[in-house]
Design an enzyme around this catalytic site. Sequence first.
Site, mmCIF file in Angstrom:
data_model
loop_
_atom_site.group_PDB
_atom_site.id
_atom_site.type_symbol
_atom_site.label_atom_id
_atom_site.label_comp_id
_atom_site.label_asym_id
_atom_site.label_seq_id
_atom_site.Cartn_x
_atom_site.Cartn_y
_atom_site.Cartn_z
ATOM 1 N N ARG A 164 -38.581 6.755 40.141
ATOM 2 C CA ARG A 164 -38.641 5.931 38.919
ATOM 3 C C ARG A 164 -40.031 6.012 38.267
ATOM 4 N NH1 ARG A 164 -33.996 6.078 40.072
ATOM 5 N NH2 ARG A 164 -32.459 4.399 39.923
ATOM 6 N N SER A 238 -30.779 -1.936 37.260
ATOM 7 C CA SER A 238 -31.651 -2.528 38.288
ATOM 8 C C SER A 238 -32.885 -3.112 37.617
ATOM 9 C CB SER A 238 -32.120 -1.468 39.284
ATOM 10 O OG SER A 238 -31.038 -0.833 39.903
ATOM 11 N N GLU A 334 -38.686 -2.815 37.418
ATOM 12 C CA GLU A 334 -38.390 -1.436 37.007
ATOM 13 C C GLU A 334 -38.199 -1.387 35.491
ATOM 14 O OE1 GLU A 334 -35.354 0.409 35.760
ATOM 15 O OE2 GLU A 334 -34.620 1.331 37.615
HETATM 16 P P1 FAD Z 1 -35.151 2.693 26.305
HETATM 17 O O1 FAD Z 1 -34.739 1.460 27.024
HETATM 18 O O2 FAD Z 1 -34.928 2.752 24.836
HETATM 19 O O3 FAD Z 1 -36.659 3.016 26.630
HETATM 20 C C1 FAD Z 1 -37.126 3.006 27.962
HETATM 21 C C2 FAD Z 1 -38.619 3.409 27.964
HETATM 22 O O4 FAD Z 1 -38.754 4.760 27.530
HETATM 23 C C3 FAD Z 1 -39.469 2.594 26.983
HETATM 24 O O5 FAD Z 1 -40.746 2.486 27.531
HETATM 25 C C4 FAD Z 1 -39.487 3.453 25.718
HETATM 26 O O6 FAD Z 1 -40.620 3.208 24.914
HETATM 27 C C5 FAD Z 1 -39.519 4.845 26.324
HETATM 28 N N1 FAD Z 1 -38.860 5.868 25.494
HETATM 29 C C6 FAD Z 1 -37.568 5.875 25.090
HETATM 30 N N2 FAD Z 1 -37.309 7.013 24.414
HETATM 31 C C7 FAD Z 1 -38.450 7.736 24.382
HETATM 32 C C8 FAD Z 1 -38.825 8.995 23.835
HETATM 33 N N3 FAD Z 1 -37.965 9.770 23.160
HETATM 34 N N4 FAD Z 1 -40.117 9.417 23.989
HETATM 35 C C9 FAD Z 1 -41.017 8.648 24.655
HETATM 36 N N5 FAD Z 1 -40.732 7.442 25.195
HETATM 37 C C10 FAD Z 1 -39.448 6.995 25.069
HETATM 38 N N6 FAD Z 1 -31.550 4.110 35.352
HETATM 39 C C11 FAD Z 1 -31.560 4.979 36.381
HETATM 40 O O7 FAD Z 1 -32.564 5.693 36.588
HETATM 41 N N7 FAD Z 1 -30.500 5.098 37.225
HETATM 42 C C12 FAD Z 1 -29.379 4.361 37.069
HETATM 43 O O8 FAD Z 1 -28.436 4.500 37.845
HETATM 44 C C13 FAD Z 1 -29.322 3.438 35.993
HETATM 45 N N8 FAD Z 1 -28.236 2.648 35.804
HETATM 46 C C14 FAD Z 1 -28.217 1.762 34.774
HETATM 47 C C15 FAD Z 1 -27.057 0.990 34.601
HETATM 48 C C16 FAD Z 1 -26.979 0.088 33.549
HETATM 49 C C17 FAD Z 1 -25.720 -0.746 33.372
HETATM 50 C C18 FAD Z 1 -28.061 -0.027 32.637
HETATM 51 C C19 FAD Z 1 -27.960 -0.974 31.471
HETATM 52 C C20 FAD Z 1 -29.203 0.725 32.812
HETATM 53 C C21 FAD Z 1 -29.300 1.633 33.890
HETATM 54 N N9 FAD Z 1 -30.439 2.427 34.112
HETATM 55 C C22 FAD Z 1 -30.457 3.341 35.134
HETATM 56 C C23 FAD Z 1 -31.614 2.288 33.241
HETATM 57 C C24 FAD Z 1 -31.533 3.137 31.943
HETATM 58 O O9 FAD Z 1 -30.229 3.564 31.715
HETATM 59 C C25 FAD Z 1 -32.461 4.362 32.001
HETATM 60 O O10 FAD Z 1 -33.774 3.987 32.264
HETATM 61 C C26 FAD Z 1 -32.422 5.163 30.690
HETATM 62 O O11 FAD Z 1 -33.116 6.388 30.850
HETATM 63 C C27 FAD Z 1 -33.046 4.387 29.526
HETATM 64 O O12 FAD Z 1 -32.781 5.116 28.343
HETATM 65 P P2 FAD Z 1 -32.944 4.438 26.917
HETATM 66 O O13 FAD Z 1 -32.779 5.509 25.908
HETATM 67 O O14 FAD Z 1 -32.025 3.293 26.787
HETATM 68 O O15 FAD Z 1 -34.443 3.968 26.992
HETATM 69 N N1 EPU Z 2 -27.258 -4.355 48.615
HETATM 70 C C1 EPU Z 2 -27.021 -5.631 49.058
HETATM 71 N N2 EPU Z 2 -26.729 -6.601 48.136
HETATM 72 C C2 EPU Z 2 -26.684 -6.353 46.806
HETATM 73 C C3 EPU Z 2 -26.947 -5.034 46.341
HETATM 74 C C4 EPU Z 2 -27.235 -4.044 47.271
HETATM 75 O O1 EPU Z 2 -27.037 -5.912 50.243
HETATM 76 O O2 EPU Z 2 -26.426 -7.270 46.027
HETATM 77 C C5 EPU Z 2 -27.551 -3.312 49.615
HETATM 78 C C6 EPU Z 2 -26.287 -2.697 50.204
HETATM 79 O O3 EPU Z 2 -26.514 -2.460 51.568
HETATM 80 C C7 EPU Z 2 -26.178 -1.360 49.513
HETATM 81 C C8 EPU Z 2 -27.649 -1.009 49.269
HETATM 82 O O4 EPU Z 2 -28.278 -2.268 49.027
HETATM 83 O O5 EPU Z 2 -25.567 -0.410 50.312
HETATM 84 C C9 EPU Z 2 -27.870 -0.089 48.097
HETATM 85 O O6 EPU Z 2 -27.181 -0.577 46.943
HETATM 86 P P1 EPU Z 2 -26.679 0.419 45.789
HETATM 87 O O7 EPU Z 2 -25.976 1.589 46.386
HETATM 88 O O8 EPU Z 2 -25.944 -0.374 44.784
HETATM 89 O O9 EPU Z 2 -28.008 0.995 45.185
HETATM 90 P P2 EPU Z 2 -29.400 0.301 44.818
HETATM 91 O O10 EPU Z 2 -30.416 0.783 45.774
HETATM 92 O O11 EPU Z 2 -29.237 -1.164 44.653
HETATM 93 C C10 EPU Z 2 -30.187 2.278 43.315
HETATM 94 C C11 EPU Z 2 -30.751 2.457 41.933
HETATM 95 C C12 EPU Z 2 -29.638 2.433 40.910
HETATM 96 C C13 EPU Z 2 -28.662 3.582 41.217
HETATM 97 C C14 EPU Z 2 -28.101 3.375 42.619
HETATM 98 C C15 EPU Z 2 -27.218 4.517 43.048
HETATM 99 C C16 EPU Z 2 -32.999 1.599 41.972
HETATM 100 C C17 EPU Z 2 -33.935 0.527 41.551
HETATM 101 N N3 EPU Z 2 -31.719 1.428 41.653
HETATM 102 O O12 EPU Z 2 -29.646 0.954 43.384
HETATM 103 O O13 EPU Z 2 -30.215 2.650 39.622
HETATM 104 O O14 EPU Z 2 -27.607 3.605 40.283
HETATM 105 O O15 EPU Z 2 -29.205 3.283 43.560
HETATM 106 O O16 EPU Z 2 -27.994 5.626 43.348
HETATM 107 O O17 EPU Z 2 -33.430 2.582 42.572
HETATM 108 C C18 EPU Z 2 -31.147 1.553 37.726
HETATM 109 O O18 EPU Z 2 -32.185 2.178 37.967
HETATM 110 O O19 EPU Z 2 -31.020 0.804 36.743
HETATM 111 C C19 EPU Z 2 -29.993 1.720 38.619
HETATM 112 C C20 EPU Z 2 -28.848 1.068 38.453
#
Ligand code: FAD
Ligand code: EPU
Length: 339
Positions: A164, A238, A334
């Site tokens: 991240r 997250s 994050e």
């Molecule tokens: P924004 O929220 O618009 O911006 C994020 C940051 O990047 C800000 O600092 C912004 O200024 C900067 N930025 C945006 N675009 C640019 C650009 N073109 N040039 C320079 N800077 C820029 N993230 C994960 O890593 N893994 C996941 O599994 C994951 N799951 C998610 C699930 C949900 C339901 C949600 C809501 C979010 C999740 N995220 C996850 C977080 C998010 O999707 C990512 O961080 C994504 O890359 C953000 O993209 P955005 O375009 O919405 O960025």
């Molecule tokens: N867990 C709990 N309770 C909860 C949630 C999770 O006990 O309420 C424990 C469980 O044991 C589970 C483990 O945590 O097995 C891991 O949970 P999960 O697989 O949902 O993944 P995470 O570590 O919580 C990370 C990323 C996610 C990404 C998933 C899948 C971060 C901060 N988050 O979540 O990214 O989708 O793994 O790879 O690293 C995001 O960045 O926004 C995001 C959603």
Amino acid sequence: MLQIQENVSLINFNTFGIDVSAKYFVEIGHEDELVELFMDPQWLQMERLVLGGGSNMLLVKDFDGLVVRINIRGIDHRINHNEVFVEAGAGEVWNDLVNFCVAREYAGIENLSLIPGSVGASPIQNIGAYGVELKDVFYSCHAFEIATDTFRTFTNEDCRFGYRDSIFKNELKEKYIITSVKFKLSLIPNLNLKYGAIEQELVNRGISNPTIKDVSQVVSHIRVSKLPDPSTIGNAGSFFKNPIITKDQFEQVYSKFPEVVNYPAGDGLVKLAAGWLIEQCGWKGKVVGHTGTWKNQALVLVNHGGATGEEVYSFSSQIIDSVYSKFGVLLEREVNIIN
Ligand code: FAD
Ligand code: EPU
């Protein structure tokens, strides 16, 4: 011609659904428009926020500067033997790019299905999910340096990707605007199925020889079952990172809580599941005012309707405090806090 709007509501531009406004707002559809915009000292000197899909930010108050929304489109692809180079405009929707690749059987990106947001933001925090990170498929990106009004190409190594993390969150924070990203994919799938939930879901579906499309569908299914859909309940995924601690710190936690969910993180470090820590403090599914944590994933903070950015932020501080006092582990946000 650039159109700068004044006093624009951002409620539909952030997935948390926080109702704040931007003093100025401009949408960028082409690289040349960035050059034009920042040639004007008025915009160069003003506080600014670069916005993609707004899915990784918490807007704490009205933004008293210029919001620059990146909407540069286009996807190109070129095949060279078994390698495929795909280049996408920063404003493309991330999951549209994934679907473009999965439909053509370009392998490598399928585990990153259904992550919200734009292509341009994907390198900022090196998005990751289900055993794959952006750095595994990232080839280069083209970016605009605001201070000099010039463009530069960053290689994978230049970006210094980490969990991240990237150079764009550190030394080069807010200095560059990414305009396009190039990915290196493969025509020969090397599927990454090591995340337990993927294997389990493939078994449930009776699939023993999965395709790229199967993996994409399985990952999407798992995500939908765990994470709230921002179109119905505001959130930014997250809210905290999974904390990475030293082996010594880990031993202390483990001696009191042997069931702590943990993963090796290299170099004598251990990663803890923040969702588990938060759940153990009793926060999972809790509703506090207009905010709370998601019932199926305690790591996700949600807006139950009408939450302010300040309310979500102060709730996140409460979580940090309680995890720290129970486990001695400090959670780091994050989500980008914009205040
Ligand atoms: P924004 O929220 O618009 O911006 C994020 C940051 O990047 C800000 O600092 C912004 O200024 C900067 N930025 C945006 N675009 C640019 C650009 N073109 N040039 C320079 N800077 C820029 N993230 C994960 O890593 N893994 C996941 O599994 C994951 N799951 C998610 C699930 C949900 C339901 C949600 C809501 C979010 C999740 N995220 C996850 C977080 C998010 O999707 C990512 O961080 C994504 O890359 C953000 O993209 P955005 O375009 O919405 O960025
Ligand atoms: N867990 C709990 N309770 C909860 C949630 C999770 O006990 O309420 C424990 C469980 O044991 C589970 C483990 O945590 O097995 C891991 O949970 P999960 O697989 O949902 O993944 P995470 O570590 O919580 C990370 C990323 C996610 C990404 C998933 C899948 C971060 C901060 N988050 O979540 O990214 O989708 O793994 O790879 O690293 C995001 O960045 O926004 C995001 C959603």
